[in-house]
Design a protein around this motif. Structure first.
Motif, PDB file in Angstrom:
ATOM      1  N   ILE A  59       0.841  -1.210   0.000  1.00  0.00           N
ATOM      2  CA  ILE A  59       0.000   0.000   0.000  1.00  0.00           C
ATOM      3  C   ILE A  59       0.871   1.253   0.000  1.00  0.00           C
ATOM      4  CG2 ILE A  59      -1.655   1.335   1.380  1.00  0.00           C
ATOM      5  CD1 ILE A  59      -2.805  -1.494   2.226  1.00  0.00           C
ATOM      6  N   ILE A  60       1.912   1.256   0.807  1.00  0.00           N
ATOM      7  CA  ILE A  60       2.818   2.417   0.863  1.00  0.00           C
ATOM      8  C   ILE A  60       3.537   2.583  -0.476  1.00  0.00           C
ATOM      9  CG2 ILE A  60       4.870   3.400   1.977  1.00  0.00           C
ATOM     10  CD1 ILE A  60       3.949   1.937   4.567  1.00  0.00           C
ATOM     11  N   ILE A  65       4.622   5.699  -5.477  1.00  0.00           N
ATOM     12  CA  ILE A  65       4.726   5.917  -6.921  1.00  0.00           C
ATOM     13  C   ILE A  65       3.725   6.965  -7.389  1.00  0.00           C
ATOM     14  CG2 ILE A  65       3.188   4.087  -7.782  1.00  0.00           C
ATOM     15  CD1 ILE A  65       6.664   5.066  -9.161  1.00  0.00           C
ATOM     16  N   LYS A  66       2.563   7.013  -6.757  1.00  0.00           N
ATOM     17  CA  LYS A  66       1.569   8.030  -7.134  1.00  0.00           C
ATOM     18  C   LYS A  66       2.014   9.429  -6.732  1.00  0.00           C
ATOM     19  CE  LYS A  66      -2.426   5.132  -7.514  1.00  0.00           C
ATOM     20  NZ  LYS A  66      -3.858   5.062  -7.487  1.00  0.00           N
ATOM     21  N   ASN A  67       2.966   9.510  -5.830  1.00  0.00           N
ATOM     22  CA  ASN A  67       3.505  10.800  -5.386  1.00  0.00           C
ATOM     23  C   ASN A  67       4.904  11.063  -5.950  1.00  0.00           C
ATOM     24  OD1 ASN A  67       1.559  12.159  -3.392  1.00  0.00           O
ATOM     25  ND2 ASN A  67       1.473   9.996  -2.854  1.00  0.00           N
ATOM     26  N   GLY A  68       5.268  10.326  -7.007  1.00  0.00           N
ATOM     27  CA  GLY A  68       6.521  10.586  -7.714  1.00  0.00           C
ATOM     28  C   GLY A  68       7.774  10.125  -6.998  1.00  0.00           C
ATOM     29  N   LYS A  69       7.643   9.285  -6.008  1.00  0.00           N
ATOM     30  CA  LYS A  69       8.801   8.808  -5.247  1.00  0.00           C
ATOM     31  C   LYS A  69       9.234   7.439  -5.791  1.00  0.00           C
ATOM     32  CE  LYS A  69       7.090  11.263  -1.189  1.00  0.00           C
ATOM     33  NZ  LYS A  69       7.960  12.399  -1.226  1.00  0.00           N
ATOM     34  N   TYR A  75      12.397   0.522  -3.744  1.00  0.00           N
ATOM     35  CA  TYR A  75      12.896  -0.068  -2.500  1.00  0.00           C
ATOM     36  C   TYR A  75      11.797  -0.886  -1.812  1.00  0.00           C
ATOM     37  CZ  TYR A  75      14.335  -0.438   2.358  1.00  0.00           C
ATOM     38  OH  TYR A  75      14.616  -0.924   3.611  1.00  0.00           O
ATOM     39  N   LEU A  76      10.601  -0.314  -1.738  1.00  0.00           N
ATOM     40  CA  LEU A  76       9.485  -1.001  -1.081  1.00  0.00           C
ATOM     41  C   LEU A  76       9.081  -2.272  -1.831  1.00  0.00           C
ATOM     42  CD1 LEU A  76       7.365   2.127  -0.121  1.00  0.00           C
ATOM     43  CD2 LEU A  76       8.498   0.552   1.476  1.00  0.00           C
ATOM     44  N   MET A  77       9.045  -2.204  -3.146  1.00  0.00           N
ATOM     45  CA  MET A  77       8.651  -3.381  -3.924  1.00  0.00           C
ATOM     46  C   MET A  77       9.715  -4.485  -3.820  1.00  0.00           C
ATOM     47  SD  MET A  77       5.695  -2.567  -4.685  1.00  0.00           S
ATOM     48  CE  MET A  77       5.355  -4.136  -5.425  1.00  0.00           C
TER      49      MET A  77
END
Length: 177
Positions: A59-60, A65-69, A75-77
């Motif tokens: 979820i994070i 990605i929706k916030n351009g990070k 890293y999270l994936m």
């Protein structure tokens, strides 16, 4: 044939092999018992927690990605894949040292449990190639295909992670420690 299509073909072949090998190896190891080893009964709450953490990180990662990070998303994936592998290792280790716990509920709840369990197992097999293809498309910098496939992969992976926790919570009263 271009370099990218050759790389993609090679990656796809590896994904196919891994996607077949993992469920086959898990199924085979599920029937193997390690003799003279103490049961690893402490593992189910740990690997259920890993599933919960994976769901949270998924979820994070979508938020990132929706916030351009992009870096945070990557890293999270990658962390989600690592956690899934850690879960798989613990799950197999538990079942190689312990008998499966039968569900003790009765009536309607028993049917609900088995529906959730069956969908969890089937989708946990199906998610392997989806995750690997989605990840590979990002790795190969084919972001358009990555985005399209991620729209399918994300809800299925999230469902598998969440139902892993639900299955544990439903069966946990029946564990014999």
């Amino acid at each position: 044939m271009s370099t990218i299509s050759l790389r993609e073909k090679k990656v796809n072949r590896g994904i196919l092999i891994i996607s077949i090998l993992i469920p086959v190896v898990v199924a085979v190891l599920f029937g193997v018992r390690i003799p003279n080893v103490e049961p690893l009964g402490f593992l189910p709450p740990i690997y259920a927690s890993i599933n919960g953490l994976t769901a949270l990180l998924l979820i994070i990662a979508v938020w990132a990605i929706k916030n351009g990070k992009q870096q945070l998303h990557q890293y999270l994936m990658t962390s989600c894949i690592a956690l899934s592998l850690l879960f798989l290792g613990m799950y197999v280790a538990y079942h190689m040292t312990s008998d499966s716990t039968p569900f003790g509920g009765e009536g309607f709840i028993k049917y609900i449990y088995y529906i959730i369990l069956a969908s969890h197992i089937i989708l946990s097999i199906a998610i392997i190639p989806l995750v690997l293809h989605t990840y590979a498309r990002a790795y190969l910098k084919n972001f358009e295909k990555h985005r399209k496939l991620a729209r399918i992969t994300f809800p299925i992976w999230l469902y598998v992670a969440v139902t892993g926790v639900v299955v544990y919570l439903m069966i946990s009263p029946y564990y014999s420690y």
